[in-house]
Design an enzyme around this catalytic site. Structure first.
Site, PDB file in Angstrom:
ATOM      1  N   TYR A   1      28.734  58.001  23.909  1.00  0.00           N
ATOM      2  CA  TYR A   1      28.072  56.860  23.058  1.00  0.00           C
ATOM      3  C   TYR A   1      28.686  56.496  21.598  1.00  0.00           C
ATOM      4  O   TYR A   1      28.828  55.401  21.522  1.00  0.00           O
ATOM      5  CB  TYR A   1      26.637  56.944  22.809  1.00  0.00           C
ATOM      6  CG  TYR A   1      25.844  55.612  22.168  1.00  0.00           C
ATOM      7  CD1 TYR A   1      25.486  54.588  23.032  1.00  0.00           C
ATOM      8  CD2 TYR A   1      25.264  55.954  20.850  1.00  0.00           C
ATOM      9  CE1 TYR A   1      24.716  53.492  22.314  1.00  0.00           C
ATOM     10  CE2 TYR A   1      24.740  54.915  20.407  1.00  0.00           C
ATOM     11  CZ  TYR A   1      24.443  53.457  21.048  1.00  0.00           C
ATOM     12  OH  TYR A   1      23.773  52.482  20.477  1.00  0.00           O
TER      13      TYR A   1
ATOM     14  N   LYS B   1      30.934  53.167  20.932  1.00  0.00           N
ATOM     15  CA  LYS B   1      30.568  52.395  19.657  1.00  0.00           C
ATOM     16  C   LYS B   1      31.361  52.312  18.635  1.00  0.00           C
ATOM     17  O   LYS B   1      31.874  51.054  17.743  1.00  0.00           O
ATOM     18  CB  LYS B   1      29.050  52.681  19.176  1.00  0.00           C
ATOM     19  CG  LYS B   1      27.880  52.615  20.068  1.00  0.00           C
ATOM     20  CD  LYS B   1      27.898  51.012  20.429  1.00  0.00           C
ATOM     21  CE  LYS B   1      26.450  50.772  21.248  1.00  0.00           C
ATOM     22  NZ  LYS B   1      26.377  49.302  21.642  1.00  0.00           N
TER      23      LYS B   1
END
Length: 302
Positions: free
Chosen positions: A170, A174
């Site tokens: 993640y 991002k």
């Protein structure tokens, strides 16, 4: 009437959580909204048309205009169909809000290849594909001599800016979104398009388990973790008023908005020649004594 009156907005991942609040606030501010959502679970499992339809009905009950979309934003052709759906329904596209995503949190030593691939796909490719097709649409309009006021708002994360323990996939996705925002802002400026990103903190299905202790609902008073707190910034960034702001990443939590400064060129030592490996350590030590201290990684126990 509102600051986005008449504008046409696509919001991905708009069936629940922060995306739902974006869609509702855009509608309150006069925008016509394409509500995109696959209706999957918090980890990307399953799928249902219900969440997108429910938000469309909420917007219509407010007196606004909205249509649903169940396209997979990480599918190149599906993303193209999503952009075409906005133009087909309302004759134009003004704003793209990339918000869709889910979590597969694992420590690196436990993460599977599928955990990695799925999260990178839905977040990073799920931003890049709609952005690419929206950009092509706006370039075509600009070259035809039309006035373009395109806006893209991407969704990064504090984990992408500082890292998050147990969130290698993640955080990488991002961070990629933050970098993609910089590139797109530079490339699309000539077409009348701005590209910014937010790093929000709010109570959603994705964060309730991660921040259960700090995200409790208050008995009374201001709820700093209400996802609706994030949307005013996003809606303003989607308005024509924000034309002077591009290539920025904003952190937003509760009633606080801050601008992240990101990576910058820092202190340097130029030897004027190739370094001897034995001399590098002393130089690095000198650089680190003058560089700003690093921000701690989220979840790091000290």
């Amino acid at each position: 009437m509102g600051i986005c009156a008449g504008r046409v907005v696509v919001v991905t991942g708009a069936g629940r959580g922060i995306g739902r609040e974006h869609a509702l606030e855009f509608a309150r501010q006069g925008a016509r909204v394409v509500v995109n959502d696959l209706g999957t679970g918090p980890g990307g499992e399953g799928g249902s048309a219900g969440p997108a339809l429910a938000v469309v009905e909420e917007i219509r009950d407010l007196g606004g205009q909205a249509v649903p979309s169940n396209e997979d934003v990480a599918d190149w052709d599906g993303a193209a169909r999503l952009i075409r759906a906005a133009v087909s329904a309302y004759g134009r596209l003004d704003v793209l809000v990339n918000n869709a995503g889910f979590l597969r949190d694992r420590m690196l030593v436990s993460m599977t290849e599928q955990d990695w691939d799925d999260v990178i796909r839905v977040h990073l490719k799920g931003h890049a594909a709609p952005l690419r097709h929206a950009a092509a649409y706006w370039r075509e309009r600009a070259k035809a001599g039309e006035r373009v006021t395109g806006r893209v708002i991407n969704t990064a994360s504090g984990a992408g800016l500082l890292g998050g323990v147990g969130q290698g996939n993640y955080s990488a996705a991002k961070a990629g979104i933050a970098a993609l925002t910089l590139v797109a802002a530079a490339e699309l400026a000539g077409y009348g398009v701005t590209v910014n990103a937010i790093a929000p903190a709010a109570r959603t299905r994705m964060t309730e388990r991660v921040f259960a202790e700090t995200m409790a609902r208050p008995a009374s008073g201001f709820d700093a973790m209400d996802p609706a707190n994030v949307s005013p910034l996003v809606v303003w960034l989607g308005s024509e008023e924000s034309a002077h702001v591009t290539g920025r990443v904003f952190e937003v939590e509760g009633g606080t908005i801050s601008v992240a400064t990101g990576w910058r060129h820092g202190p340097k030592i130029d030897r004027g020649a190739r370094w001897d490996p034995a001399e590098v350590g002393q130089a690095v030590t000198a650089l680190l004594t003058t560089a700003p201290p690093m921000e701690p990684v989220y979840g790091l126990r000290t």
